[in-house]
Design a protein around this motif. Structure first.
Motif, PDB file in Angstrom:
ATOM      1  N   GLY A   9       1.294  -2.408  -0.767  1.00 52.21           N
ATOM      2  CA  GLY A   9       1.450  -1.239  -0.517  1.00 52.21           C
ATOM      3  C   GLY A   9       2.651  -0.761  -0.015  1.00 52.21           C
ATOM      4  O   GLY A   9       3.032  -1.210   1.033  1.00 52.21           O
ATOM      5  N   THR A  12       3.094   5.615   3.454  1.00 56.39           N
ATOM      6  CA  THR A  12       3.475   5.754   5.475  1.00 56.39           C
ATOM      7  C   THR A  12       4.476   4.547   5.775  1.00 56.39           C
ATOM      8  O   THR A  12       5.148   4.467   6.828  1.00 56.39           O
ATOM      9  CB  THR A  12       2.238   6.305   5.862  1.00 56.39           C
ATOM     10  OG1 THR A  12       2.211   7.458   5.202  1.00 56.39           O
ATOM     11  CG2 THR A  12       2.329   6.990   6.738  1.00 56.39           C
ATOM     12  N   GLY A  14       4.009   1.509   4.560  1.00 59.92           N
ATOM     13  CA  GLY A  14       5.026  -0.053   4.075  1.00 59.92           C
ATOM     14  C   GLY A  14       6.488   0.392   4.169  1.00 59.92           C
ATOM     15  O   GLY A  14       7.102  -0.099   4.365  1.00 59.92           O
ATOM     16  N   VAL A  43       2.824  -1.788  -5.637  1.00 54.10           N
ATOM     17  CA  VAL A  43       2.191   0.085  -5.857  1.00 54.10           C
ATOM     18  C   VAL A  43       1.722   0.170  -6.584  1.00 54.10           C
ATOM     19  O   VAL A  43       1.622  -1.037  -8.489  1.00 54.10           O
ATOM     20  CB  VAL A  43       3.708   0.815  -5.553  1.00 54.10           C
ATOM     21  CG1 VAL A  43       4.210   0.142  -3.882  1.00 54.10           C
ATOM     22  CG2 VAL A  43       4.827   0.489  -6.582  1.00 54.10           C
ATOM     23  N   ASP A  45       2.617   3.233  -8.779  1.00 54.30           N
ATOM     24  CA  ASP A  45       4.180   3.602  -9.185  1.00 54.30           C
ATOM     25  C   ASP A  45       5.695   3.820  -8.831  1.00 54.30           C
ATOM     26  O   ASP A  45       6.073   3.457  -7.859  1.00 54.30           O
ATOM     27  CB  ASP A  45       3.961   5.502  -9.433  1.00 54.30           C
ATOM     28  CG  ASP A  45       5.244   6.029  -9.492  1.00 54.30           C
ATOM     29  OD1 ASP A  45       5.457   5.618  -9.898  1.00 54.30           O
ATOM     30  OD2 ASP A  45       4.871   7.347  -9.190  1.00 54.30           O
ATOM     31  N   LYS A  48       8.455   6.442  -7.681  1.00 62.34           N
ATOM     32  CA  LYS A  48       8.294   7.329  -6.810  1.00 62.34           C
ATOM     33  C   LYS A  48       9.300   7.185  -5.346  1.00 62.34           C
ATOM     34  O   LYS A  48       9.557   5.975  -5.066  1.00 62.34           O
ATOM     35  CB  LYS A  48       6.656   6.551  -6.061  1.00 62.34           C
ATOM     36  CG  LYS A  48       6.184   8.018  -5.169  1.00 62.34           C
ATOM     37  CD  LYS A  48       4.679   7.572  -4.549  1.00 62.34           C
ATOM     38  CE  LYS A  48       3.624   8.320  -4.370  1.00 62.34           C
ATOM     39  NZ  LYS A  48       2.501   7.747  -4.194  1.00 62.34           N
ATOM     40  N   GLY A  80      -4.671  -0.302   2.194  1.00 62.87           N
ATOM     41  CA  GLY A  80      -5.729   0.611   2.927  1.00 62.87           C
ATOM     42  C   GLY A  80      -7.479   0.599   1.791  1.00 62.87           C
ATOM     43  O   GLY A  80      -6.786  -0.178   1.225  1.00 62.87           O
ATOM     44  N   PRO A  84      -8.863  -2.597  -3.260  1.00 60.59           N
ATOM     45  CA  PRO A  84      -8.735  -4.362  -3.638  1.00 60.59           C
ATOM     46  C   PRO A  84      -8.197  -4.216  -2.401  1.00 60.59           C
ATOM     47  O   PRO A  84      -7.822  -5.833  -2.831  1.00 60.59           O
ATOM     48  CB  PRO A  84      -7.975  -3.904  -4.610  1.00 60.59           C
ATOM     49  CG  PRO A  84      -7.133  -2.986  -4.690  1.00 60.59           C
ATOM     50  CD  PRO A  84      -7.446  -1.602  -3.819  1.00 60.59           C
ATOM     51  N   ALA A 102      -2.445  -3.891   8.047  1.00 61.21           N
ATOM     52  CA  ALA A 102      -2.878  -2.805   9.118  1.00 61.21           C
ATOM     53  C   ALA A 102      -4.422  -1.720   8.967  1.00 61.21           C
ATOM     54  O   ALA A 102      -4.560  -0.746   9.064  1.00 61.21           O
ATOM     55  CB  ALA A 102      -1.666  -1.436   8.787  1.00 61.21           C
ATOM     56  N   LYS A 104      -8.042  -1.269   9.234  1.00 61.23           N
ATOM     57  CA  LYS A 104      -9.251  -0.542  10.471  1.00 61.23           C
ATOM     58  C   LYS A 104     -10.013  -1.253   9.292  1.00 61.23           C
ATOM     59  O   LYS A 104     -11.151  -1.852   9.994  1.00 61.23           O
ATOM     60  CB  LYS A 104      -8.968   0.067  11.104  1.00 61.23           C
ATOM     61  CG  LYS A 104      -8.945   1.696  10.295  1.00 61.23           C
ATOM     62  CD  LYS A 104      -8.485   2.275  11.617  1.00 61.23           C
ATOM     63  CE  LYS A 104      -7.762   3.531  10.085  1.00 61.23           C
ATOM     64  NZ  LYS A 104      -6.566   3.908  10.750  1.00 61.23           N
ATOM     65  N   ALA A 129      -2.234  -4.124  13.789  1.00 60.30           N
ATOM     66  CA  ALA A 129      -1.736  -2.533  13.685  1.00 60.30           C
ATOM     67  C   ALA A 129      -2.914  -1.996  13.580  1.00 60.30           C
ATOM     68  O   ALA A 129      -2.941  -0.902  13.233  1.00 60.30           O
ATOM     69  CB  ALA A 129      -0.479  -2.247  12.987  1.00 60.30           C
ATOM     70  N   GLY A 299      -0.260   5.784  18.691  1.00 63.01           N
ATOM     71  CA  GLY A 299      -2.036   5.537  17.987  1.00 63.01           C
ATOM     72  C   GLY A 299      -1.375   5.646  16.308  1.00 63.01           C
ATOM     73  O   GLY A 299      -2.311   5.047  15.845  1.00 63.01           O
TER      74      GLY A 299
END
Ligand SMILES: NC(=O)c1ccc[n+]([C@@H]2O[C@H](COP(=O)([O-])OP(=O)(O)OC[C@H]3O[C@@H](n4cnc5c(N)ncnc54)[C@H](OP(=O)(O)O)[C@@H]3O)[C@@H](O)[C@H]2O)c1
Length: 430
Positions: A9, A12, A14, A43, A45, A48, A80, A84, A102, A104, A129, A299
């Motif tokens: 990933g 934002t 990564g 990724v 794409d 991008k 996130g 997967p 990261a 949660k 994170a 945060g």
């Protein structure tokens, strides 16, 4: 010596990780002898624009380019969600790779399985994170405060709702307008329900409580109420009575029994958490040896979150140099602490209700409070249109069961049109 990292990933968080790893590579090499290099990035794409320049890094859409690459020792997950990401993380751990994530949602829902897999395969999984962005929370609870019995966690751990409530307070706007501002500024997603219904904060509370209270905690253990029902009127009345409204996550260990909740709460203006505004987060921790501590900071966001992720990467690099693995599961199955609803726990309560604006109505309502054993600390009464009055009462401390019963009895009074809002009030210190 080069140490290869695979990044899953590159959005934002990564992209922030890519630039921060590059920025700190010299320092880490000087410190440890290992130079961290992001070798491959997964990724969807590859074309991008990600607002970051790729130098040594190779973009791919094939997970095996990272998961099956024996040269890669650390996998960083910033995709996130559950899948997967979960499959990739488990595969990485089973292949002997250390993991930094990261995520949660994944740690809150599947943390025990992931941590056990890491222990079984003698690798580390770090997730600073996942809660509180840049604010060190997981590390201090796991390491620095480990000599303590932690009894209390109280936190503002969702930036979106804190931004919304702060805007409602400072600009005197209603919930919908504040939510729109949060969406325009990118603080809230197009579907903001996970934030505003309290789920995101509940997931973070699960992670923090399982570490602080050294037990396995599940999402369904948390009593959750979001901020949809909080109105500009509540915010104004709270202010008049000396409080601010925050979405407060609370975890308590009452000598082996836990209570866990996320709900809108009135906080006295003199409480340090009352001053945590905008998208900032804060966590208040009470340990038997350390006393009261408060952690505060950003945060979320690209670089604050990357700060935590890259901090974990550097910790892993250091540990690799020392030949040390850090994944203790922090979950002791033999001491599973029950999560309970403590009906006799006492709080002050805020009630807002609308009633007929007629002589004698308030006296009747006050009598019901008296009969219910709820003495009134603050009373505000305002006339609203069409023969109705709005009555706001902050009680002295009563049990949660008594507060619930009182709300039901008030709603049954013929003079009461509606009990619009009931919220607990957080005390300053106990
Ligand atoms: N954003 C924050 O401030 C923040 C703060 C704390 C924690 N976190 C956590 O950090 C994680 C990442 O958040 P984010 O905001 O960076 O998310 P994001 O901007 O949506 O980035 C997700 C990245 O994952 C890639 N991706 C998604 N599905 C994929 C798939 N099936 N296969 C391969 N790649 C896939 C996307 O690729 P494409 O770009 O090609 O679509 C994108 O690069 C989440 O767990 C989040 O909860 C975020």
């Amino acid at each position: 010596m080069k140490l290869s990292i695979g990044l899953l990933g590159c959005g934002t968080v990564g992209a922030g990780v890519v630039s921060l790893v590059r920025k700190r590579a010299d320092k880490v090499e000087a410190m440890t002898g290992f130079r961290p290099i992001i070798k491959s990035i997964l990724v969807r794409d590859t074309d991008k624009d990600r607002g970051v320049e790729f130098v040594d890094e190779r973009l791919t859409t094939v997970p095996a380019d990272i998961l099956d690459d024996d040269d890669i020792q650390i996998v960083v997950e910033t995709i996130g969600g559950i899948e997967p990401a979960k499959t990739y993380i488990l595969k990485a751990l089973m292949s002997g790779k250390h993991v930094v994530t990261a995520n949660k949602d994944l740690i809150a829902l599947h943390g025990p399985e992931i941590l056990r897999t890491a222990v079984e395969h003698e690798v580390s999984v770090l997730y600073e994170a996942a809660v509180g962005g840049a604010i060190p929370l997981v590390g201090p609870l796991k390491e620095n405060l480990t000599a303590n019995e932690v009894t209390d966690l109280k936190g503002i751990i969702n930036g979106t709702t804190n931004f919304i409530l702060s805007e409602m307070t400072s600009k005197r706007i209603d919930f919908e307008a504040a939510l729109q501002m949060a969406q325009d500024l990118g603080y809230a997603e197009a579907d903001p329900s996970s934030d505003i219904d309290g789920l995101d904060a509940a997931r973070k509370l699960v992670i923090l409580s399982s570490i602080a209270f050294e037990t396995e905690v599940h999402l369904q253990d948390v009593q959750v109420e979001g901020i949809r029902k909080v109105t500009a009127t509540d915010v104004r009345y709270a202010e008049e009575a000396g409080y601010v409204i925050k979405l407060l996550a609370v975890g308590r260990d009452h000598g082996g029994e836990l209570t866990l909740s996320v709900r809108p709460t009135l906080i006295p203006r003199s409480h340090p958490l009352a001053h945590v505004s905008d998208a900032y987060n804060a966590l208040y921790v009470r340990g038997d040896a350390a006393g009261d501590l408060m952690f505060f900071g950003r945060g979320a966001g690209r670089m604050p979150t990357a700060s935590a992720v890259v901090g974990d990467i550097i910790a892993l690099v250091r540990n690799l140099r020392l030949g040390y693995v850090t994944s203790s599961p922090n979950i002791s199955e033999s001491v599973r602490k029950p999560v309970v609803e403590r009906e006799d726990d006492c709080y002050k309560y805020y009630f807002r209700l609308t009633a007929l604006d007629q002589p004698g109505v308030f006296a009747h309502i006050a009598q019901l409070y008296g009969e219910s054993g709820a003495s009134m600390e603050t009373v505000l009464q305002k006339r609203v249109e069409s023969g109705r009055a709005e009555i706001v009462v902050v009680t002295h401390e009563i049990s949660s069961s008594r507060a619930r019963l009182l709300a039901e009895k008030l709603a049954d009074l013929p003079e009461v049109h509606e009990v619009n809002m009931v919220m607990p009030v957080e005390s300053i210190a106990e």
